[in-house]
Design a protein around this motif. Structure first.
Motif, PDB file in Angstrom:
ATOM      1  N   ASN A   1     -21.493   0.170  44.344  1.00  0.00           N
ATOM      2  CA  ASN A   1     -22.653  -0.803  43.744  1.00  0.00           C
ATOM      3  C   ASN A   1     -22.553  -1.102  42.274  1.00  0.00           C
ATOM      4  O   ASN A   1     -22.256  -0.180  41.715  1.00  0.00           O
ATOM      5  N   ASP A   2     -22.511  -2.326  41.793  1.00  0.00           N
ATOM      6  CA  ASP A   2     -22.637  -2.615  40.458  1.00  0.00           C
ATOM      7  C   ASP A   2     -23.558  -3.538  40.139  1.00  0.00           C
ATOM      8  O   ASP A   2     -23.852  -4.531  40.714  1.00  0.00           O
ATOM      9  N   PRO A   3     -24.215  -3.205  39.017  1.00  0.00           N
ATOM     10  CA  PRO A   3     -25.595  -3.942  38.521  1.00  0.00           C
ATOM     11  C   PRO A   3     -25.297  -5.384  38.218  1.00  0.00           C
ATOM     12  O   PRO A   3     -26.088  -6.321  38.614  1.00  0.00           O
TER      13      PRO A   3
ATOM     14  N   PRO B   1     -31.247   0.906  40.129  1.00  0.00           N
ATOM     15  CA  PRO B   1     -31.427   1.939  40.755  1.00  0.00           C
ATOM     16  C   PRO B   1     -30.243   3.008  40.435  1.00  0.00           C
ATOM     17  O   PRO B   1     -29.375   3.513  41.189  1.00  0.00           O
ATOM     18  N   ALA B   2     -29.607   3.077  39.284  1.00  0.00           N
ATOM     19  CA  ALA B   2     -28.280   3.856  39.021  1.00  0.00           C
ATOM     20  C   ALA B   2     -28.365   5.198  39.472  1.00  0.00           C
ATOM     21  O   ALA B   2     -27.468   5.763  39.800  1.00  0.00           O
ATOM     22  N   ASN B   3     -29.695   6.106  39.232  1.00  0.00           N
ATOM     23  CA  ASN B   3     -29.678   7.616  39.574  1.00  0.00           C
ATOM     24  C   ASN B   3     -29.323   7.497  41.142  1.00  0.00           C
ATOM     25  O   ASN B   3     -28.552   8.466  41.786  1.00  0.00           O
TER      26      ASN B   3
ATOM     27  N   ILE C   1     -21.043  20.147  44.387  1.00  0.00           N
ATOM     28  CA  ILE C   1     -20.501  18.575  44.787  1.00  0.00           C
ATOM     29  C   ILE C   1     -20.830  17.714  43.645  1.00  0.00           C
ATOM     30  O   ILE C   1     -21.993  17.527  43.477  1.00  0.00           O
ATOM     31  N   ARG C   2     -19.923  17.242  42.839  1.00  0.00           N
ATOM     32  CA  ARG C   2     -20.126  16.079  41.907  1.00  0.00           C
ATOM     33  C   ARG C   2     -19.089  15.070  42.042  1.00  0.00           C
ATOM     34  O   ARG C   2     -17.973  15.140  42.610  1.00  0.00           O
ATOM     35  N   THR C   3     -19.543  13.938  42.125  1.00  0.00           N
ATOM     36  CA  THR C   3     -18.860  12.719  42.510  1.00  0.00           C
ATOM     37  C   THR C   3     -18.909  11.678  41.285  1.00  0.00           C
ATOM     38  O   THR C   3     -19.955  11.561  40.751  1.00  0.00           O
ATOM     39  N   ARG C   4     -17.930  10.722  41.301  1.00  0.00           N
ATOM     40  CA  ARG C   4     -18.098   9.747  40.240  1.00  0.00           C
ATOM     41  C   ARG C   4     -17.416   8.360  41.039  1.00  0.00           C
ATOM     42  O   ARG C   4     -16.165   8.622  41.259  1.00  0.00           O
ATOM     43  N   ASP C   5     -18.068   7.413  40.741  1.00  0.00           N
ATOM     44  CA  ASP C   5     -17.494   6.236  41.217  1.00  0.00           C
ATOM     45  C   ASP C   5     -17.215   5.226  40.190  1.00  0.00           C
ATOM     46  O   ASP C   5     -18.148   4.382  39.777  1.00  0.00           O
TER      47      ASP C   5
ATOM     48  N   LYS D   1     -35.995   8.325  41.906  1.00  0.00           N
ATOM     49  CA  LYS D   1     -35.289   8.094  40.829  1.00  0.00           C
ATOM     50  C   LYS D   1     -34.512   9.187  40.134  1.00  0.00           C
ATOM     51  O   LYS D   1     -33.584   9.211  39.284  1.00  0.00           O
ATOM     52  N   ASP D   2     -35.057  10.426  40.813  1.00  0.00           N
ATOM     53  CA  ASP D   2     -34.140  11.733  40.343  1.00  0.00           C
ATOM     54  C   ASP D   2     -33.334  11.922  41.528  1.00  0.00           C
ATOM     55  O   ASP D   2     -32.713  13.385  41.681  1.00  0.00           O
TER      56      ASP D   2
END
Length: 356
Positions: free
Chosen positions: A136-138, A151-153, A316-320, A227-228
């Motif tokens: 997803n991209d704003p 909804p970035a979070n 677990i940490r992800t980054r897209d 949002k959290d």
């Protein structure tokens, strides 16, 4: 925008295409000319402009390819997307803003064209496991997502939780048990630019099909995220029972529709309970309990933690990186550090198709 008159006496079909802009800008619509016999599908949800792209739908006689002419003054187009493909573009040598492409028109329904709109990756698709990740991209926001704060979070949290769920399913044997029955687990997030499936508010799914596909009896949880990044509601659609509603602390059992036990819902597959911290407790019938919990910051935005049998197991940490087509997931094993993984998925940033 030009249109044409539909043909008569020929099999009708649908198509769609998405014009990806080289650079985001104010939403606008190009001039499009279709061949005789083809028309644009009417309605706002079939004619969508965002900062990063424009997409539309076409109806007319079924054909392997029809010529579409586009002129979009002052906008550079990087690619034309149809389903999971980038279509070749033929530029007009006499007009820097004009080009032509060949569009297949052969889908039986509008709904079957959703892959044209959404950038999806599929880390695994087998008879017993369907896993889809939405990118997803704003700048691509459409439909209801243009009317709310981005909804970035939630976008970030859902991917952590998808990877955590996949790890739990494998370690617990839930995937293997479903495969032995000829059943299927499904993992999906939410999408923010698909007007055929608005997918609002933010939520994700861990669904169980008592068979090989969506036509099978199904338990389909919808975990709403705040949002959290916390789960706070599960609206679970169950074949023959409608939507069952669960909130924090309410155990939600999923059954396999085999036999007459549990009012005809079959044998227990797993029980899922939303925790006070917004995570989930996942209880296979034979144990142990797996708990997806908040990270060190007390939320599920930057990472999630997983406990197994009430002992810390995974972080677990992800980054897209949606503009680079790069998704990384770090699964740090707290019990057996040698089993720590870094998973890297490279994908076409305009289609989602995995390239590695």
């Amino acid at each position: 925008m030009a249109s044409a008159t539909a043909g008569h006496g020929q099999e009708s079909a649908y198509s769609a295409f998405r014009l990806a802009r080289l650079r985001p800008g104010d939403p606008s619509r190009p001039e499009i000319t279709l061949p005789d016999g083809y028309v644009f599908v009417p309605g706002a949800k079939y004619d969508v402009a965002s900062r990063a792209e424009y997409y539309t739908f076409v109806q007319g006689p079924a054909a392997d390819g029809v010529e579409v002419h586009v002129r979009w003054p002052d906008v550079r187009v990087e690619a034309v997307v149809h389903m999971d493909d980038r279509l070749p573009i033929r530029h007009d040598p006499g007009d820097p803003w004009a080009f032509t492409f060949t569009l297949p028109v052969r889908n039986p329904t509008i709904d079957s064209l959703q892959p044209t709109l959404q950038i999806w990756s599929h880390p695994e698709v087998t008879g017993s496991f369907y896993w889809r990740i939405e990118h997803n991209d704003p700048d691509r926001a459409a439909g209801p997502w243009t009317e709310v704060a981005w909804p970035a979070n939630q976008v970030q949290s859902q991917i952590h939780q998808l990877f955590a769920t996949e790890a739990i399913w494998r370690d617990s044997g839930l995937l293997a048990t479903a495969a032995a029955k000829g059943h299927r687990w499904v993992l999906m997030g939410f999408e923010t630019n698909n007007t055929l499936h608005p997918d609002n508010p933010p939520h994700w799914h861990m669904s169980y099909n008592a068979g090989p596909d969506w036509s099978s009896p199904t338990n389909n949880p919808h975990f709403w995220i705040d949002k959290d990044g916390r789960n706070f509601y599960n609206g679970m659609d169950v074949t023959g029972h409608g939507r069952l509603r669960y909130r924090v602390g309410d155990p939600a059992p999923l059954y396999d529709f085999s036999g007459d036990a549990n009012d005809g819902r079959g044998e227990l597959v797993v029980t899922i309970t939303i925790r006070e911290d917004g995570g989930l407790d996942v209880d296979p019938p034979g144990g142990p309990r797996y708990s997806m919990t908040a990270g060190p910051a007390g939320d599920l935005v930057d990472e999630v933690a997983v406990r197994r049998a009430d002992r810390p197991w995974l972080r677990i940490r992800t980054r897209d990186r949606v503009h680079a087509g790069l998704l990384t997931a770090n699964l740090h094993d707290l019990q057996e550090p040698s089993r720590t993984q870094q998973i890297v998925h490279r994908y076409d940033r305009l289609t989602g198709v995995l390239t590695k």
